[in-house]
Design an enzyme around this catalytic site. Structure first.
Site, mmCIF file in Angstrom:
data_model
loop_
_atom_site.group_PDB
_atom_site.id
_atom_site.type_symbol
_atom_site.label_atom_id
_atom_site.label_comp_id
_atom_site.label_asym_id
_atom_site.label_seq_id
_atom_site.Cartn_x
_atom_site.Cartn_y
_atom_site.Cartn_z
ATOM 1 N N ASP A 86 44.278 61.224 20.080
ATOM 2 C CA ASP A 86 43.453 61.336 19.279
ATOM 3 C C ASP A 86 42.106 61.981 18.906
ATOM 4 O O ASP A 86 41.713 62.733 19.842
ATOM 5 C CB ASP A 86 43.237 59.744 20.022
ATOM 6 C CG ASP A 86 42.627 59.426 21.008
ATOM 7 O OD1 ASP A 86 41.852 60.041 21.915
ATOM 8 O OD2 ASP A 86 43.329 57.998 21.079
ATOM 9 N N ASN B 102 40.358 46.098 24.424
ATOM 10 C CA ASN B 102 41.515 45.421 23.790
ATOM 11 C C ASN B 102 42.744 45.392 24.112
ATOM 12 O O ASN B 102 43.845 45.306 23.742
ATOM 13 C CB ASN B 102 41.417 45.620 22.182
ATOM 14 C CG ASN B 102 41.479 46.602 21.736
ATOM 15 O OD1 ASN B 102 41.266 47.371 22.568
ATOM 16 N ND2 ASN B 102 41.007 47.194 20.665
ATOM 17 N N HIS C 170 44.050 48.601 23.806
ATOM 18 C CA HIS C 170 45.174 50.092 23.253
ATOM 19 C C HIS C 170 45.225 51.014 24.797
ATOM 20 O O HIS C 170 44.575 51.552 24.812
ATOM 21 C CB HIS C 170 43.458 50.410 22.188
ATOM 22 C CG HIS C 170 42.255 51.088 22.830
ATOM 23 N ND1 HIS C 170 42.026 50.391 21.686
ATOM 24 C CD2 HIS C 170 42.239 51.639 23.185
ATOM 25 C CE1 HIS C 170 40.465 51.134 22.061
ATOM 26 N NE2 HIS C 170 41.227 52.475 23.761
ATOM 27 N N GLU D 142 45.743 50.633 18.156
ATOM 28 C CA GLU D 142 44.917 49.463 18.166
ATOM 29 C C GLU D 142 45.741 47.704 18.299
ATOM 30 O O GLU D 142 47.037 48.272 18.004
ATOM 31 C CB GLU D 142 43.948 49.206 17.361
ATOM 32 C CG GLU D 142 43.185 50.026 17.108
ATOM 33 C CD GLU D 142 41.783 50.055 17.794
ATOM 34 O OE1 GLU D 142 41.843 49.103 19.043
ATOM 35 O OE2 GLU D 142 40.331 50.195 18.302
HETATM 36 C C1 F6R Z 1 39.976 57.984 23.984
HETATM 37 C C2 F6R Z 1 41.717 57.102 23.864
HETATM 38 C C3 F6R Z 1 41.126 56.154 24.106
HETATM 39 C C4 F6R Z 1 40.211 55.381 25.703
HETATM 40 C C5 F6R Z 1 39.970 53.931 25.590
HETATM 41 C C6 F6R Z 1 39.342 54.022 27.099
HETATM 42 O O1 F6R Z 1 40.660 59.665 23.933
HETATM 43 O O2 F6R Z 1 42.204 57.706 23.819
HETATM 44 O O3 F6R Z 1 42.357 55.276 24.645
HETATM 45 O O4 F6R Z 1 40.842 55.687 26.527
HETATM 46 O O5 F6R Z 1 39.199 53.523 24.837
HETATM 47 O O6 F6R Z 1 37.957 54.465 26.857
HETATM 48 P P1 F6R Z 1 36.819 54.621 27.789
HETATM 49 O O7 F6R Z 1 37.703 55.403 28.853
HETATM 50 O O8 F6R Z 1 35.324 55.693 27.627
HETATM 51 O O9 F6R Z 1 36.874 52.967 28.461
#
Ligand code: F6R
Length: 255
Positions: A79, A147, A149, A154
């Site tokens: 992303d 959450n 995702h 999301e």
């Molecule tokens: C980022 C992504 C997100 C993160 C998730 C966890 O490229 O795709 O799904 O993996 O938000 O983020 P952290 O590891 O910072 O808690």
């Protein structure tokens, strides 16, 4: 250990005492995949954020020790924030350069990322074409949001979703506020690959650490499969699925 989800999906579950050890165990899975003989570049999709950092540190260490080459690999990002240039300090493109790519022998022409500055529909279509042209993704490296995702799919993201522009959940913006100076600097939108793109990969590796992820991990692996918890779609993943989590993130999982 082998863990069975309510959908009878068997996955490899590795629970470690801490985040650093999880990173090393996960890096071993990535390195083993890269080492498999392949006639085309091994295609890996990389998550950004705190969770995969120790994986990338260990992959770099192995590369620097002469034990791992990225020459025959291709990289995609899961992303990117809409509105940030690739060299913006908070762009995911910048994160990957800074945490892995610039330290290893991954050819520049094989670093693919959604264009956060382009017109989103065109950028998403172009990205889908690039994934298709690469022959699909061999390994997805995923984190998980509090959450539920995965990538930036999301809650509410359908199973059939593909690369598209999404609105970030307020919880996600709050969680990522720590990287930005002011509230209003946190992007409201991102381009993300979809659930369908993730499910089409040949293998996936989910890494999570800390108590703040325990609820999401348990819902994803042991709860019902629902768009309310997008990571629960991993229970329908057909390829090899590995989950590497520390004790704190495993706390709500009955094992
Ligand atoms: C980022 C992504 C997100 C993160 C998730 C966890 O490229 O795709 O799904 O993996 O938000 O983020 P952290 O590891 O910072 O808690």
């Amino acid at each position: 250990m082998l863990f069975k989800t309510p959908t009878e999906k068997s996955l490899e579950l590795i629970v470690t005492p801490d985040h650093a050890t999880a990173g090393t165990a996960a890096a071993e899975i990535v390195a083993a995949l890269i080492a498999r003989a392949s006639t085309r570049p091994v295609t890996i999709a990389y998550a950004t954020g705190s969770s995969p950092r120790p994986i990338y540190a260990e992959l770099r260490r192995r590369h620097e020790a002469g034990a791992l080459s990225f020459k025959n690999t291709r990289a995609f990002l899961l992303d990117e924030y809409v509105g940030l240039a690739p060299d913006h300090p908070n762009a995911f493109a910048h994160f990957m350069e800074d945490n892995l790519f610039r330290f290893v022998d991954l050819p520049a022409a094989r670093r693919h990322m959604p264009d956060g500055l382009a017109e989103p529909d065109a950028a998403c279509a172009a990205y889908e074409n690039e994934i298709h042209g690469a022959g699909g993704i061999d390994l997805m490296i995923l984190g998980i949001g509090g959450n539920g995702h995965i990538a930036f799919n999301e809650p509410g993201a359908p199973k059939t979703s593909r690369t598209r522009r999404v609105t970030l959940a307020e919880e996600t913006r709050r969680a990522n506020r720590r990287f930005f100076e002011k509230d209003e600097d946190v992007p409201t939108h991102a381009i993300t690959i979809g659930i369908a793109n993730i499910l089409e990969a040949r293998a996936a590796l989910l890494i999570a650490n800390g108590a703040s992820k325990a609820g999401a991990v348990a819902q994803a692996l042991a709860g019902p499969v629902t768009a309310d918890v997008p990571a629960s779609f991993l229970q329908e993943f057909e390829g090899e699925l590995s989950v590497v989590i520390d004790d704190a993130a495993a706390a709500s999982l009955k094992i």
